[in-house]
Design a protein around this motif. Structure first.
Motif, PDB file in Angstrom:
ATOM      1  N   LEU A  32       0.808  -1.221   0.000  1.00 56.05           N
ATOM      2  CA  LEU A  32       0.000   0.000   0.000  1.00 56.05           C
ATOM      3  C   LEU A  32       0.842   1.272   0.000  1.00 56.05           C
ATOM      4  CD1 LEU A  32      -2.976  -0.874   2.375  1.00 56.05           C
ATOM      5  CD2 LEU A  32      -3.005  -0.587  -0.113  1.00 56.05           C
ATOM      6  N   GLU A  33       2.061   1.191   0.534  1.00 55.27           N
ATOM      7  CA  GLU A  33       2.926   2.373   0.560  1.00 55.27           C
ATOM      8  C   GLU A  33       3.330   2.817  -0.845  1.00 55.27           C
ATOM      9  OE1 GLU A  33       5.736  -1.059   0.264  1.00 55.27           O
ATOM     10  OE2 GLU A  33       3.859  -0.715   1.334  1.00 55.27           O
ATOM     11  N   LEU A  34       3.154   1.930  -1.834  1.00 53.02           N
ATOM     12  CA  LEU A  34       3.500   2.263  -3.218  1.00 53.02           C
ATOM     13  C   LEU A  34       2.289   2.648  -4.063  1.00 53.02           C
ATOM     14  CD1 LEU A  34       6.097  -0.557  -3.990  1.00 53.02           C
ATOM     15  CD2 LEU A  34       6.560   1.869  -3.539  1.00 53.02           C
ATOM     16  N   VAL A  35       1.106   2.451  -3.528  1.00 56.15           N
ATOM     17  CA  VAL A  35      -0.108   2.724  -4.299  1.00 56.15           C
ATOM     18  C   VAL A  35      -0.468   4.198  -4.105  1.00 56.15           C
ATOM     19  CG1 VAL A  35      -2.501   2.072  -4.717  1.00 56.15           C
ATOM     20  CG2 VAL A  35      -0.839   0.333  -4.029  1.00 56.15           C
ATOM     21  N   ASP A  36       0.016   5.006  -5.043  1.00 47.58           N
ATOM     22  CA  ASP A  36      -0.184   6.452  -4.981  1.00 47.58           C
ATOM     23  C   ASP A  36      -0.219   7.010  -6.402  1.00 47.58           C
ATOM     24  OD1 ASP A  36       2.482   6.392  -5.805  1.00 47.58           O
ATOM     25  OD2 ASP A  36       3.273   7.135  -3.904  1.00 47.58           O
ATOM     26  N   GLY A  37      -0.212   8.305  -6.507  1.00 44.25           N
ATOM     27  CA  GLY A  37      -0.268   8.941  -7.819  1.00 44.25           C
ATOM     28  C   GLY A  37       0.902   8.560  -8.717  1.00 44.25           C
ATOM     29  N   GLY A  38       2.074   8.389  -8.128  1.00 46.08           N
ATOM     30  CA  GLY A  38       3.239   7.979  -8.907  1.00 46.08           C
ATOM     31  C   GLY A  38       3.063   6.598  -9.494  1.00 46.08           C
ATOM     32  N   PHE A  39       2.469   5.702  -8.717  1.00 45.28           N
ATOM     33  CA  PHE A  39       2.207   4.344  -9.195  1.00 45.28           C
ATOM     34  C   PHE A  39       1.253   4.386 -10.383  1.00 45.28           C
ATOM     35  CE2 PHE A  39      -0.406   0.417  -8.929  1.00 45.28           C
ATOM     36  CZ  PHE A  39       0.586  -0.499  -9.250  1.00 45.28           C
ATOM     37  N   VAL A  40       0.229   5.225 -10.288  1.00 41.08           N
ATOM     38  CA  VAL A  40      -0.739   5.365 -11.379  1.00 41.08           C
ATOM     39  C   VAL A  40      -0.033   5.841 -12.646  1.00 41.08           C
ATOM     40  CG1 VAL A  40      -2.771   6.645 -12.173  1.00 41.08           C
ATOM     41  CG2 VAL A  40      -2.700   5.734  -9.848  1.00 41.08           C
ATOM     42  N   GLN A  41       0.845   6.828 -12.517  1.00 40.85           N
ATOM     43  CA  GLN A  41       1.576   7.338 -13.670  1.00 40.85           C
ATOM     44  C   GLN A  41       2.457   6.263 -14.297  1.00 40.85           C
ATOM     45  OE1 GLN A  41       3.677  10.679 -12.015  1.00 40.85           O
ATOM     46  NE2 GLN A  41       2.056  12.108 -12.562  1.00 40.85           N
ATOM     47  N   VAL A  42       3.149   5.499 -13.458  1.00 43.78           N
ATOM     48  CA  VAL A  42       4.038   4.462 -13.985  1.00 43.78           C
ATOM     49  C   VAL A  42       3.225   3.343 -14.626  1.00 43.78           C
ATOM     50  CG1 VAL A  42       5.815   2.760 -13.389  1.00 43.78           C
ATOM     51  CG2 VAL A  42       5.920   5.067 -12.426  1.00 43.78           C
ATOM     52  N   CYS A  43       2.091   2.979 -14.031  1.00 47.42           N
ATOM     53  CA  CYS A  43       1.218   1.961 -14.650  1.00 47.42           C
ATOM     54  C   CYS A  43       0.783   2.398 -16.034  1.00 47.42           C
ATOM     55  CB  CYS A  43      -0.019   1.710 -13.787  1.00 47.42           C
ATOM     56  SG  CYS A  43       0.207   0.574 -12.431  1.00 47.42           S
ATOM     57  N   GLU A  44       0.398   3.635 -16.172  1.00 51.49           N
ATOM     58  CA  GLU A  44      -0.044   4.134 -17.481  1.00 51.49           C
ATOM     59  C   GLU A  44       1.123   4.117 -18.467  1.00 51.49           C
ATOM     60  OE1 GLU A  44      -2.299   5.380 -20.549  1.00 51.49           O
ATOM     61  OE2 GLU A  44      -2.986   4.637 -18.618  1.00 51.49           O
ATOM     62  N   TRP A  45       2.302   4.541 -18.028  1.00 54.22           N
ATOM     63  CA  TRP A  45       3.482   4.537 -18.893  1.00 54.22           C
ATOM     64  C   TRP A  45       3.809   3.111 -19.344  1.00 54.22           C
ATOM     65  CZ3 TRP A  45       8.363   2.345 -18.349  1.00 54.22           C
ATOM     66  CH2 TRP A  45       9.302   2.741 -19.301  1.00 54.22           C
ATOM     67  N   GLN A  49       3.820   1.436 -23.126  1.00 48.66           N
ATOM     68  CA  GLN A  49       5.008   0.753 -23.643  1.00 48.66           C
ATOM     69  C   GLN A  49       4.678  -0.674 -24.087  1.00 48.66           C
ATOM     70  OE1 GLN A  49       7.956   2.444 -24.073  1.00 48.66           O
ATOM     71  NE2 GLN A  49       6.654   4.119 -23.412  1.00 48.66           N
ATOM     72  N   LEU A  50       3.922  -1.383 -23.275  1.00 51.59           N
ATOM     73  CA  LEU A  50       3.558  -2.761 -23.613  1.00 51.59           C
ATOM     74  C   LEU A  50       2.716  -2.809 -24.884  1.00 51.59           C
ATOM     75  CD1 LEU A  50       2.771  -4.134 -20.055  1.00 51.59           C
ATOM     76  CD2 LEU A  50       4.655  -4.856 -21.536  1.00 51.59           C
ATOM     77  N   GLN A  51       1.766  -1.906 -24.993  1.00 50.39           N
ATOM     78  CA  GLN A  51       0.907  -1.909 -26.169  1.00 50.39           C
ATOM     79  C   GLN A  51       1.676  -1.521 -27.431  1.00 50.39           C
ATOM     80  OE1 GLN A  51      -2.283   0.423 -24.369  1.00 50.39           O
ATOM     81  NE2 GLN A  51      -3.579  -1.399 -24.447  1.00 50.39           N
ATOM     82  N   GLU A  52       2.664  -0.668 -27.297  1.00 53.37           N
ATOM     83  CA  GLU A  52       3.469  -0.275 -28.456  1.00 53.37           C
ATOM     84  C   GLU A  52       4.303  -1.433 -29.002  1.00 53.37           C
ATOM     85  OE1 GLU A  52       5.752   3.211 -27.486  1.00 53.37           O
ATOM     86  OE2 GLU A  52       4.001   4.515 -27.664  1.00 53.37           O
ATOM     87  N   VAL A  53       4.639  -2.393 -28.139  1.00 54.98           N
ATOM     88  CA  VAL A  53       5.421  -3.547 -28.601  1.00 54.98           C
ATOM     89  C   VAL A  53       4.536  -4.771 -28.842  1.00 54.98           C
ATOM     90  CG1 VAL A  53       7.576  -2.750 -27.579  1.00 54.98           C
ATOM     91  CG2 VAL A  53       6.095  -4.275 -26.263  1.00 54.98           C
ATOM     92  N   GLY A  59      -0.811  -4.684 -21.486  1.00 54.53           N
ATOM     93  CA  GLY A  59      -1.091  -3.254 -21.407  1.00 54.53           C
ATOM     94  C   GLY A  59      -2.454  -2.976 -20.811  1.00 54.53           C
ATOM     95  N   VAL A  60      -3.439  -3.715 -21.258  1.00 58.94           N
ATOM     96  CA  VAL A  60      -4.789  -3.576 -20.706  1.00 58.94           C
ATOM     97  C   VAL A  60      -4.785  -3.946 -19.226  1.00 58.94           C
ATOM     98  CG1 VAL A  60      -7.135  -4.517 -20.793  1.00 58.94           C
ATOM     99  CG2 VAL A  60      -5.959  -3.887 -22.905  1.00 58.94           C
ATOM    100  N   PHE A  61      -4.059  -5.003 -18.881  1.00 60.55           N
ATOM    101  CA  PHE A  61      -3.965  -5.416 -17.486  1.00 60.55           C
ATOM    102  C   PHE A  61      -3.412  -4.288 -16.621  1.00 60.55           C
ATOM    103  CE2 PHE A  61      -1.509  -6.918 -13.905  1.00 60.55           C
ATOM    104  CZ  PHE A  61      -2.441  -7.685 -13.238  1.00 60.55           C
ATOM    105  N   CYS A  62      -2.367  -3.610 -17.087  1.00 57.44           N
ATOM    106  CA  CYS A  62      -1.779  -2.508 -16.313  1.00 57.44           C
ATOM    107  C   CYS A  62      -2.810  -1.422 -16.063  1.00 57.44           C
ATOM    108  CB  CYS A  62      -0.572  -1.924 -17.026  1.00 57.44           C
ATOM    109  SG  CYS A  62       0.906  -2.899 -16.861  1.00 57.44           S
ATOM    110  N   ARG A  63      -3.605  -1.142 -17.061  1.00 56.89           N
ATOM    111  CA  ARG A  63      -4.651  -0.129 -16.869  1.00 56.89           C
ATOM    112  C   ARG A  63      -5.719  -0.625 -15.899  1.00 56.89           C
ATOM    113  NH1 ARG A  63      -3.466   1.274 -22.446  1.00 56.89           N
ATOM    114  NH2 ARG A  63      -2.635   3.384 -22.393  1.00 56.89           N
ATOM    115  N   LYS A  64      -6.052  -1.896 -15.964  1.00 54.93           N
ATOM    116  CA  LYS A  64      -7.042  -2.451 -15.042  1.00 54.93           C
ATOM    117  C   LYS A  64      -6.512  -2.484 -13.615  1.00 54.93           C
ATOM    118  CE  LYS A  64      -9.822  -5.279 -18.102  1.00 54.93           C
ATOM    119  NZ  LYS A  64     -10.304  -6.625 -18.399  1.00 54.93           N
ATOM    120  N   ALA A  65      -5.197  -2.646 -13.453  1.00 56.79           N
ATOM    121  CA  ALA A  65      -4.601  -2.658 -12.119  1.00 56.79           C
ATOM    122  C   ALA A  65      -4.901  -1.361 -11.395  1.00 56.79           C
ATOM    123  CB  ALA A  65      -3.093  -2.885 -12.197  1.00 56.79           C
ATOM    124  N   LEU A  66      -5.109  -0.293 -12.140  1.00 54.55           N
ATOM    125  CA  LEU A  66      -5.419   0.993 -11.532  1.00 54.55           C
ATOM    126  C   LEU A  66      -6.806   0.988 -10.906  1.00 54.55           C
ATOM    127  CD1 LEU A  66      -4.208   3.284 -14.443  1.00 54.55           C
ATOM    128  CD2 LEU A  66      -2.929   2.589 -12.430  1.00 54.55           C
TER     129      LEU A  66
END
Length: 68
Positions: A32-45, A49-53, A59-66
Motif C-alpha cells: 500500500l505504501e506504493l499505491v499512490d499517484g506515482g504508481f498510477v503514472q508508472v502503470c499508465e506509462w 510501452q507494452l501496447q506499443e510492442v 497493457g490492458v492489465f496494467c490499466r485495469k490494475a489501476l
C-alpha cells in the motif's frame, strides 16, 4: 519521483503481471505504501510501452490494475 521509488513501482507492476489471476488485490494490499499517484503514472506509462510492442493484453492489465 526518485529512481528508487520508480524501481519499486516497476517491481510491483512486474509482480502483478506475473501473479496468478485473482491475487492482485492481495499484492496491492501488501504494498500500500506504493499505491499512490506515482504508481498510477508508472502503470499508465508501462501500459503504453507494452501496447506499443504488441503486448496488448498486458497493457490492458496494467490499466485495469489501476481500478483494483
Amino acid at each position: 519521483m526518485d529512481e528508487q521509488r520508480s524501481q519499486a513501482y516497476l517491481a510491483l507492476i512486474q509482480e502483478l503481471l506475473e501473479c496468478p489471476g485473482g491475487e492482485e488485490p492481495d499484492i496491492l494490499n501488501r504494498h500500500l505504501e506504493l499505491v499512490d499517484g506515482g504508481f498510477v503514472q508508472v502503470c499508465e506509462w508501462v501500459a503504453v510501452q507494452l501496447q506499443e510492442v504488441g503486448q496488448e493484453n498486458q497493457g490492458v492489465f496494467c490499466r485495469k490494475a489501476l481500478c483494483l
